[in-house]
Design a protein around this motif. Structure first.
Motif, PDB file in Angstrom:
ATOM      1  N   TYR A  63      41.713  49.456  40.808  1.00 23.96           N
ATOM      2  CA  TYR A  63      42.837  48.956  40.016  1.00 23.96           C
ATOM      3  C   TYR A  63      42.917  47.447  39.860  1.00 23.96           C
ATOM      4  O   TYR A  63      43.469  46.956  38.876  1.00 23.96           O
ATOM      5  CB  TYR A  63      44.157  49.425  40.647  1.00 23.96           C
ATOM      6  CG  TYR A  63      44.447  50.874  40.453  1.00 23.96           C
ATOM      7  CD1 TYR A  63      44.957  51.351  39.249  1.00 23.96           C
ATOM      8  CD2 TYR A  63      44.205  51.785  41.473  1.00 23.96           C
ATOM      9  CE1 TYR A  63      45.229  52.689  39.073  1.00 23.96           C
ATOM     10  CE2 TYR A  63      44.477  53.133  41.302  1.00 23.96           C
ATOM     11  CZ  TYR A  63      44.985  53.582  40.100  1.00 23.96           C
ATOM     12  OH  TYR A  63      45.246  54.907  39.934  1.00 23.96           O
ATOM     13  N   TYR A  64      42.434  46.693  40.810  1.00 20.36           N
ATOM     14  CA  TYR A  64      42.660  45.246  40.833  1.00 20.36           C
ATOM     15  C   TYR A  64      42.134  44.605  39.552  1.00 20.36           C
ATOM     16  O   TYR A  64      41.028  44.894  39.094  1.00 20.36           O
ATOM     17  CB  TYR A  64      41.948  44.654  42.050  1.00 20.36           C
ATOM     18  CG  TYR A  64      42.265  43.214  42.359  1.00 20.36           C
ATOM     19  CD1 TYR A  64      43.564  42.731  42.354  1.00 20.36           C
ATOM     20  CD2 TYR A  64      41.237  42.331  42.693  1.00 20.36           C
ATOM     21  CE1 TYR A  64      43.844  41.408  42.672  1.00 20.36           C
ATOM     22  CE2 TYR A  64      41.505  41.008  43.020  1.00 20.36           C
ATOM     23  CZ  TYR A  64      42.814  40.560  43.008  1.00 20.36           C
ATOM     24  OH  TYR A  64      43.084  39.247  43.321  1.00 20.36           O
ATOM     25  N   TYR A  65      42.960  43.742  38.955  1.00 21.69           N
ATOM     26  CA  TYR A  65      42.594  43.136  37.669  1.00 21.69           C
ATOM     27  C   TYR A  65      41.281  42.355  37.768  1.00 21.69           C
ATOM     28  O   TYR A  65      40.472  42.359  36.849  1.00 21.69           O
ATOM     29  CB  TYR A  65      43.731  42.228  37.187  1.00 21.69           C
ATOM     30  CG  TYR A  65      43.509  41.694  35.787  1.00 21.69           C
ATOM     31  CD1 TYR A  65      43.553  42.543  34.686  1.00 21.69           C
ATOM     32  CD2 TYR A  65      43.236  40.345  35.566  1.00 21.69           C
ATOM     33  CE1 TYR A  65      43.350  42.073  33.399  1.00 21.69           C
ATOM     34  CE2 TYR A  65      43.035  39.862  34.281  1.00 21.69           C
ATOM     35  CZ  TYR A  65      43.088  40.727  33.206  1.00 21.69           C
ATOM     36  OH  TYR A  65      42.878  40.264  31.936  1.00 21.69           O
ATOM     37  N   TRP A  66      41.079  41.686  38.881  1.00 21.75           N
ATOM     38  CA  TRP A  66      39.862  40.899  39.089  1.00 21.75           C
ATOM     39  C   TRP A  66      38.906  41.635  40.033  1.00 21.75           C
ATOM     40  O   TRP A  66      38.334  41.043  40.944  1.00 21.75           O
ATOM     41  CB  TRP A  66      40.218  39.531  39.668  1.00 21.75           C
ATOM     42  CG  TRP A  66      41.093  38.714  38.776  1.00 21.75           C
ATOM     43  CD1 TRP A  66      40.726  38.012  37.665  1.00 21.75           C
ATOM     44  CD2 TRP A  66      42.507  38.491  38.901  1.00 21.75           C
ATOM     45  NE1 TRP A  66      41.798  37.369  37.097  1.00 21.75           N
ATOM     46  CE2 TRP A  66      42.911  37.638  37.830  1.00 21.75           C
ATOM     47  CE3 TRP A  66      43.481  38.907  39.815  1.00 21.75           C
ATOM     48  CZ2 TRP A  66      44.222  37.218  37.668  1.00 21.75           C
ATOM     49  CZ3 TRP A  66      44.794  38.493  39.638  1.00 21.75           C
ATOM     50  CH2 TRP A  66      45.149  37.658  38.575  1.00 21.75           C
ATOM     51  N   ASN A  67      38.738  42.940  39.822  1.00 20.62           N
ATOM     52  CA  ASN A  67      37.921  43.696  40.779  1.00 20.62           C
ATOM     53  C   ASN A  67      36.463  43.260  40.791  1.00 20.62           C
ATOM     54  O   ASN A  67      35.750  43.487  41.778  1.00 20.62           O
ATOM     55  CB  ASN A  67      38.052  45.208  40.538  1.00 20.62           C
ATOM     56  CG  ASN A  67      37.399  45.678  39.245  1.00 20.62           C
ATOM     57  OD1 ASN A  67      37.123  44.861  38.346  1.00 20.62           O
ATOM     58  ND2 ASN A  67      37.166  46.968  39.125  1.00 20.62           N
ATOM     59  N   GLU A  68      36.021  42.598  39.736  1.00 19.40           N
ATOM     60  CA  GLU A  68      34.642  42.094  39.757  1.00 19.40           C
ATOM     61  C   GLU A  68      34.470  40.944  40.755  1.00 19.40           C
ATOM     62  O   GLU A  68      33.341  40.611  41.120  1.00 19.40           O
ATOM     63  CB  GLU A  68      34.236  41.634  38.357  1.00 19.40           C
ATOM     64  CG  GLU A  68      34.076  42.786  37.361  1.00 19.40           C
ATOM     65  CD  GLU A  68      33.511  42.323  36.027  1.00 19.40           C
ATOM     66  OE1 GLU A  68      33.369  41.095  35.843  1.00 19.40           O
ATOM     67  OE2 GLU A  68      33.222  43.173  35.182  1.00 19.40           O
TER      68      GLU A  68
END
Length: 467
Positions: free
Chosen positions: A51-56
């Motif tokens: 889910y995390y917006y900056w998962n990259e």
């Protein structure tokens, strides 16, 4: 891996994301022992990866025995100013509904202009129906002592810890006739689990033939809990009254509104918006690439949009330019900014006050409701918000059209026509009124240190529903 009941429907999506993720997947580790930090940290990482917006930006998965708090913060992107975690998810959920252990007032701390090491507290507002209101505490009151101990730059942070339990404040109140602060004694304040009603104040002023509605709204919440719509229904009634009185302009006071639920934001926007319909987009959500594509594949592109709702109490078509005047401060954040950004394509907004916080991203609550082995709750950023014109350029805040800092130690009640920001709005919208301007306020400016609003977990929240 439950967090909200609605997320159970996305188990299919989870598998899609895991398969399509560009991150190199490690073999699943053996099951972690329940109740251990490793167990909780594995839950944290798996949800952040999905889910995390900056998962990259997440590091490769490596579960260890660090405290869940330390582990969570070690995962955050350097672009992230707002995600958090706490040990008790129920306290997290309560805070988002405006429920905290307190006496029912918000305050701002200032450097004492007459004492280099001194600190002065000022009551920003008193909550309706609270112990503070019952005690007679008023907006603008100053406190110099907590439980008899003087506030200083060295001890004020420790002293503030006393405010979540029964305590006393030594109060000074401004004497307008003699233009000085007078100590009026110690106020004994009980601390209770208090649910703040965000609909703080509403009224209508008639000035020079114009009717101006004034609405003080201090938290985006639809009700006392996620199943309640009490506050939203009250909001609808307020706007029904505005409509029946035929107001020409609306002044929306968001000085102390640090954010809240998207549902409440859409409700308010739908009551204010001009020439809007259920087909018009209020906010477009952006997610990390894997989650966004999974949502599109499963539900279509329109799932990324949240639209206005039909409200018979809508006043937008009755308002004259500028249709919406917003009073802001450095504590106006998140869902408050979302409201301004979402309405900008549809109506003229005019801002009086200070530059807002600048939060154009949103989060949701992750927790395992019925798992005694994991009581943690986290609120990671999972989305970025755009309006119908694809604008999301308020990460540095909204700058006011009329800059006006509300940092005087002499304050009038909210709703008083001579109160600093409201007076400026009334003059801008309808010209001066000599009757209302007879009270001449002495300005005693002070350096703002911090406020109670930003200490609350709900501050800076734009909380979304994933459904």
């Amino acid at each position: 891996m439950a967090k909200m009941k609605s997320l159970l429907a996305f188990l299919m999506i989870f598998s899609i994301i895991l398969i399509s993720s560009c991150r190199e997947q490690e073999p699943e580790p053996e099951e972690f022992e329940k109740g251990t930090n490793e167990y909780v940290n594995n839950w944290i990482y798996d949800n952040m990866n999905l889910y995390y917006y900056w998962n990259e930006d997440l590091p490769d998965k490596s579960i260890n025995g660090a405290s869940p708090e330390d582990f969570f913060y070690s995962l955050l992107s350097n672009q992230d100013r707002f995600s958090w975690i706490q040990p008790n998810f129920q306290e997290l959920l309560n805070s988002l509904q405006g429920i905290t252990l307190e006496s029912g007032y918000e305050y701002i701390l200032y450097n004492d202009p007459n004492n280099e090491n001194g600190v002065i507290g000022q009551i920003a507002y008193v909550k309706n129906g609270s112990p503070a209101e019952q005690s007679g505490l008023k907006r603008g009151d100053l406190f110099t002592k907590i439980n008899g101990g003087a506030l200083t730059l060295d001890n004020y942070r420790d002293q503030l810890g006393n405010l979540s339990q029964n305590h006393t404040l030594t109060i000074e109140r401004y004497d307008f006739e003699n233009e000085e602060f007078l100590e009026i004694g110690d106020f004994e304040l009980g601390a209770v689990q208090f649910a703040e009603n965000p609909n703080h104040l509403d009224t209508v002023y008639t000035r020079n033939g114009k009717k101006i509605g004034y609405y003080v709204y201090n938290l985006f919440s639809v009700g006392i809990d996620t199943d309640s719509a009490k506050y939203a229904e009250e909001m609808d009634q307020i706007f029904e009254q505005f409509k029946s009185e035929g107001i020409d302009h609306l002044v929306l006071d968001l000085r102390y509104n640090g954010g809240g639920a998207e549902r409440a934001t859409i409700n308010l926007a739908s009551l204010i918006g001009s020439n809007i319909s259920e087909q018009d987009i209020f906010v477009k959500r952006d997610y990390n690439e894997g989650l966004k594509q999974a949502f599109i594949d499963e539900y279509g592109e329109d799932f990324l949009n949240r639209k206005f709702v039909q409200k018979t109490q809508n006043i937008g078509s009755n308002l004259k330019s500028p249709q919406l005047t917003v009073l802001t401060s450095t504590r106006t954040a998140s869902a408050s900014e979302l409201l301004i950004n979402g309405l900008n394509p549809f109506m003229e907004t005019f801002i009086i006050g200070d530059t807002t916080v600048g939060k154009n991203v949103g989060s949701t609550s992750f927790y395992e409701e019925n798992n005694p082995d994991n009581t943690w709750g986290m609120q990671p950023i999972i989305t970025k918000s755009f309006n119908s014109l694809n604008q999301s350029d308020y990460d540095l805040g909204f700058y006011p059209d009329i800059p006006l800092r509300d940092n005087s130690l002499v304050k009038l009640d909210l709703g008083d026509v001579n109160e600093k920001l409201l007076r400026e709005a009334l003059i801008y919208l309808a010209g001066s009124d000599e009757v209302s301007r007879q009270t001449k306020l002495q300005e005693i400016s002070a350096k703002d240190l911090m406020g109670s609003m930003e200490l609350k977990r709900r501050f800076g929240i734009y909380d979304i529903d994933l459904k």
